[in-house]
Design an enzyme around this catalytic site. Structure first.
Site, PDB file in Angstrom:
ATOM      1  N   GLY A 106     121.733  -5.427  -8.623  1.00  0.00           N
ATOM      2  CA  GLY A 106     120.934  -6.649  -8.627  1.00  0.00           C
ATOM      3  C   GLY A 106     119.655  -6.531  -7.823  1.00  0.00           C
ATOM      4  O   GLY A 106     119.568  -5.776  -6.849  1.00  0.00           O
ATOM      5  N   GLY A 152     126.006  -3.418  -7.052  1.00  0.00           N
ATOM      6  CA  GLY A 152     124.786  -2.962  -6.410  1.00  0.00           C
ATOM      7  C   GLY A 152     123.498  -2.958  -7.198  1.00  0.00           C
ATOM      8  O   GLY A 152     122.445  -2.677  -6.617  1.00  0.00           O
ATOM      9  N   CYS A 189     120.278  -7.519  -4.239  1.00  0.00           N
ATOM     10  CA  CYS A 189     121.519  -6.966  -3.684  1.00  0.00           C
ATOM     11  C   CYS A 189     121.190  -5.713  -2.892  1.00  0.00           C
ATOM     12  O   CYS A 189     120.449  -4.850  -3.375  1.00  0.00           O
ATOM     13  CB  CYS A 189     122.501  -6.648  -4.804  1.00  0.00           C
ATOM     14  SG  CYS A 189     124.054  -5.910  -4.233  1.00  0.00           S
TER      15      CYS A 189
END
Length: 348
Positions: free
Chosen positions: A179, A177, A182
């Site tokens: 990124g 999570g 993301c």
């Protein structure tokens, strides 16, 4: 239902405290590392940075560019087999991971490429590294490829880090999570603060003589310094390498003084609507998009960004008196902060 109350931290929550040092210059430090991988016992030496296996960033052009600095690239998995065979038959593939998922089609394609080209590094990549099928895939690929370096992930806890290393991984990829493109945390509520994830997974991996790669969450060069300080052996970058000539995103141009000038490039997560429409014909009815599509400024050749990153790491090492990059975790003391940047001009 369980609530863990132990403090968990992200990169933005800490700074590295300086230490007295005898180093006189950034030229006095060595930012390369040498690793002996757990399962094949082969050595690798270089700057432990890896371009993410996203189809905009994990490109053959990026691999050629980063290799000049001793850094690595995880190619995205959507290149045709013939292109991959030609690339891995060339002299450009020494610092490159072949990437695949856990489908039988992925495995068959890899076997076809490896039968004709000397692939020696493999990245087995899924968003959720906690499934039995994923662990079984890592074990099967290790059994079929005893001499290859295997990086596998993603996970964020020590128990699964150990499980993947025991199954056959040499390097465990850490991050769920964090990124820049993301949206897993937004869409699912699942994740783990990245700095703490690296600390905990690195502790588990190093006890078994394995390595970890911090994947995601870095937004500035100082975040790589924090990742190395937390125990990351490698750091994987996506957004920080986006927007360069070596990427394969769509360029947007503007007319300026009668000339078409590139100003921005598309960048998207591999679980985004964009990626799923491109490779799977759309978002399946049983799932939701967990990535977004953005435009990043066009930034020209990647060389300037890599030199900036390497310069930041060198400077960090002089601040804490670390002559070699491998010494950084032992010389790192994190201090918690409420803010780390002065944003009065330009937001930081």
């Amino acid at each position: 239902m369980i609530i863990e109350s132990d403090l968990k931290l992200d990169f933005k929550d800490v700074l590295i405290r300086p230490k007295r040092s005898t180093l006189q210059s950034r030229n006095d430090v060595n930012i390369n590392r040498t690793f002996t991988f757990l399962h094949n016992q082969r050595d690798w030496t270089g700057f432990p940075l890896i371009a993410a296996n996203m189809d905009v960033v994990g490109t053959m052009g990026m691999a050629r560019a980063l290799s000049r600095y001793g850094a690595m690239t995880a190619l995205h998995k959507h290149y045709p087999a013939d292109d991959l065979i030609a690339f891995f038959q060339s002299d450009d593939s020494g610092n490159v991971f072949y990437s695949l998922g856990i489908t039988e089609a992925d495995a068959d394609k890899f076997r076809a490429v490896k039968a004709k080209a000397p692939v020696d590094k493999l990245c087995i990549d899924v968003a959720n590294g906690y499934t039995e099928r994923f662990v079984e895939t890592v074990a099967r690929m290790r059994e079929e490829n005893p001499d290859i370096v295997i990086m596998a992930g993603n996970v964020v806890t020590g128990d699964m880090t150990e499980a993947l290393l025991l199954a056959g991984a040499d390097i465990v990829k850490v991050g769920i999570g964090p990124g820049s493109v993301c949206t897993t945390r937004k869409m699912t509520g699942v994740g783990y603060p990245q700095l703490s994830a690296i600390i905990e997974c690195a502790d588990a991996a190093h006890g078994l003589k394995g390595q970890v790669c911090g994947d995601g969450g870095c937004t500035v060069p100082g975040d790589l310094s924090k990742a190395y300080g937390a125990g990351a052996d490698f750091v994987m970058l996506g957004g920080m390498l986006a927007g360069h000539d070596e990427c394969e995103g769509d360029l947007r141009h503007e007319e300026r003084d009668g000339q078409r000038i590139p100003v921005a490039m598309t960048f998207y997560g591999m679980s985004s609507d964009t990626a799923m429409h491109k490779y799977a014909g759309g978002v399946a009815s049983y799932r939701a998009s967990e990535g977004k599509t953005v435009e990043v400024p066009y930034r020209g050749p990647v060389d300037g960004t890599v030199q900036e990153i390497m310069g930041g790491v060198r400077s960090m090492m002089t601040y804490i008196g670390a002559t070699k990059l491998k010494e950084v975790p032992k010389r790192t003391t994190f201090v918690r902060v409420g803010a780390q940047l002065n944003t009065v001009f330009g937001g930081g």
